[in-house]
Design a protein around this motif. Structure first.
Motif, PDB file in Angstrom:
ATOM      1  N   PRO A  76       0.831  -1.208   0.000  1.00  0.00           N
ATOM      2  CA  PRO A  76       0.000   0.000   0.000  1.00  0.00           C
ATOM      3  C   PRO A  76       0.871   1.266   0.000  1.00  0.00           C
ATOM      4  O   PRO A  76       1.911   1.316   0.660  1.00  0.00           O
ATOM      5  CB  PRO A  76      -0.805  -0.126   1.305  1.00  0.00           C
ATOM      6  N   TRP A  77       0.433   2.239  -0.732  1.00  0.00           N
ATOM      7  CA  TRP A  77       1.174   3.493  -0.841  1.00  0.00           C
ATOM      8  C   TRP A  77       1.080   4.300   0.452  1.00  0.00           C
ATOM      9  O   TRP A  77       0.029   4.357   1.092  1.00  0.00           O
ATOM     10  CB  TRP A  77       0.621   4.316  -2.007  1.00  0.00           C
ATOM     11  N   LYS A  78       2.207   4.874   0.856  1.00  0.00           N
ATOM     12  CA  LYS A  78       2.259   5.719   2.045  1.00  0.00           C
ATOM     13  C   LYS A  78       2.843   7.078   1.682  1.00  0.00           C
ATOM     14  O   LYS A  78       3.711   7.183   0.816  1.00  0.00           O
ATOM     15  CB  LYS A  78       3.126   5.076   3.134  1.00  0.00           C
ATOM     16  N   LYS A  79       2.385   8.086   2.360  1.00  0.00           N
ATOM     17  CA  LYS A  79       2.872   9.453   2.117  1.00  0.00           C
ATOM     18  C   LYS A  79       4.146   9.687   2.943  1.00  0.00           C
ATOM     19  O   LYS A  79       4.171  10.407   3.937  1.00  0.00           O
ATOM     20  CB  LYS A  79       1.800  10.476   2.484  1.00  0.00           C
ATOM     21  N   ILE A  80       5.210   9.045   2.523  1.00  0.00           N
ATOM     22  CA  ILE A  80       6.501   9.176   3.183  1.00  0.00           C
ATOM     23  C   ILE A  80       7.587   9.236   2.119  1.00  0.00           C
ATOM     24  O   ILE A  80       7.399   8.773   0.984  1.00  0.00           O
ATOM     25  CB  ILE A  80       6.760   7.998   4.148  1.00  0.00           C
ATOM     26  N   ASP A 117       7.360   9.076  -8.060  1.00  0.00           N
ATOM     27  CA  ASP A 117       7.484  10.100  -7.020  1.00  0.00           C
ATOM     28  C   ASP A 117       6.240  10.982  -6.928  1.00  0.00           C
ATOM     29  O   ASP A 117       5.926  11.505  -5.850  1.00  0.00           O
ATOM     30  CB  ASP A 117       8.709  10.972  -7.301  1.00  0.00           C
ATOM     31  N   ASN A 118       5.560  11.162  -8.049  1.00  0.00           N
ATOM     32  CA  ASN A 118       4.384  12.035  -8.045  1.00  0.00           C
ATOM     33  C   ASN A 118       3.073  11.257  -7.911  1.00  0.00           C
ATOM     34  O   ASN A 118       2.006  11.766  -8.219  1.00  0.00           O
ATOM     35  CB  ASN A 118       4.348  12.864  -9.321  1.00  0.00           C
ATOM     36  N   TYR A 119       3.157  10.024  -7.426  1.00  0.00           N
ATOM     37  CA  TYR A 119       1.958   9.184  -7.322  1.00  0.00           C
ATOM     38  C   TYR A 119       1.162   9.538  -6.064  1.00  0.00           C
ATOM     39  O   TYR A 119       1.713   9.823  -4.997  1.00  0.00           O
ATOM     40  CB  TYR A 119       2.360   7.709  -7.271  1.00  0.00           C
ATOM     41  N   THR A 120      -0.142   9.535  -6.209  1.00  0.00           N
ATOM     42  CA  THR A 120      -1.056   9.670  -5.073  1.00  0.00           C
ATOM     43  C   THR A 120      -2.231   8.724  -5.300  1.00  0.00           C
ATOM     44  O   THR A 120      -2.670   8.523  -6.448  1.00  0.00           O
ATOM     45  CB  THR A 120      -1.593  11.105  -4.923  1.00  0.00           C
ATOM     46  N   ASP A 121      -2.762   8.188  -4.218  1.00  0.00           N
ATOM     47  CA  ASP A 121      -3.912   7.299  -4.373  1.00  0.00           C
ATOM     48  C   ASP A 121      -5.198   8.025  -4.028  1.00  0.00           C
ATOM     49  O   ASP A 121      -5.207   9.234  -3.785  1.00  0.00           O
ATOM     50  CB  ASP A 121      -3.732   6.043  -3.525  1.00  0.00           C
TER      51      ASP A 121
END
Length: 284
Positions: free
Chosen positions: A6-10, A19-23
């Motif tokens: 899972p993607w984390k904002k770290i 690097d510019n990915y957001t879920d």
């Protein structure tokens, strides 16, 4: 089949994402216009502006009365000194620590200012003597506008600059001092300017009360009435516009704001004046 973590904002961990990915969870914390100002807060903020505006008007009135010799300079000096001394006692004993040591330092500062101010008053009185009166009044007007714009009203903003605001007020007082009758008048006028623009804001920052603005407003209105009814009416209309009209318009139109707040990191610019004020407060 490779299952991604899972993607984390770290930033300190390698993740199998660009690097510019957001879920889809990134904008869940998005909020808009969460810092709306109430009418009472707007009126209080406008009162701080009106308070400094009344201080500027009092400063101009003192100059007018000295220039026209409607009042003896000793009377202004005595009254201002008594009020400053009473305010000093209130400020030191209620809002500062280590009163005994600070009292000696303050007494030396006052003596140095009185001695050097009186000695250099002939120089200050003739410093702008060769400049025309119209130019002096124009420069004074613009300096007072600069003083009001950059004055610290308790709002953290890049436009706030205590040093620039104070320098503009002192420069205006030096300009007007050259139009008074004598060096003694100039000394008293500059002394009153120091009390109004240097010492008085320190007390007002601690004593936040409508009694202060009420006293200033009545003082300005009374002496404007004695000198000019037209200017008194303009002053009252300006005060009503600042303290009632501006907050009303602000509350009415703030619904059109579109400020967004979210999980991203916002850059914050530190103000040099704020750092200096924090150090001074620690010393006190």
């Amino acid at each position: 089949m490779v299952i991604k973590k899972p993607w984390k904002k770290i930033l300190y961990e390698n993740q199998p994402y660009p690097d510019n990915y957001t879920d889809e969870t990134f904008l869940r914390d998005l909020r808009t216009n969460i810092k709306l100002v109430s009418l009472s807060e707007a009126i209080w903020g406008a009162t701080l502006l009106l308070e400094e505006f009344c201080t500027v008007i009092a400063f101009v009135l003192i100059y007018v009365y000295l220039f026209n010799e409607w009042v003896r300079p000793e009377a202004i000096f005595n009254i201002s000194s008594v009020l400053t001394a009473a305010s000093f006692v209130l400020y030191r004993f209620l809002y500062t620590k280590d009163v005994k040591n600070r009292f000696g330092h303050d007494l030396r500062t006052v003596l140095i200012f009185v001695v050097f101010g009186y000695l250099f008053s002939p120089v200050l009185h003739t410093l702008t003597d060769t400049i025309s009166t119209d130019t002096i009044y124009t420069m004074t007007f613009f300096m007072m506008v600069i003083h009001l714009i950059f004055f610290d009203y308790g709002v953290s903003a890049a436009v706030v600059s205590n040093s620039l605001s104070l320098s503009a007020a002192i420069f205006a007082s030096i300009c007007l001092a050259s139009r008074l009758a004598s060096a003694y008048h100039a000394f008293i006028f500059i002394t009153v300017a120091i009390e109004l623009f240097v010492l008085f804001p320190l007390l007002r920052s601690k004593v936040k009360s409508f009694y202060v603005i009420g006293s200033l407003f009545l003082f300005d209105a009374y002496f404007l009435m004695k000198s000019s009814m037209l200017f008194m009416m303009l002053f009252i209309l300006t005060a009503v516009f600042i303290n009632i009209g501006c907050p009303t318009f602000f509350i009415r139109y703030q619904k059109y704001k579109s400020n967004i707040y979210g999980p991203w990191d916002e850059a914050i610019v530190d103000d040099a004046d704020d750092a200096i004020n924090e150090q001074c407060n620690k010393v006190e």
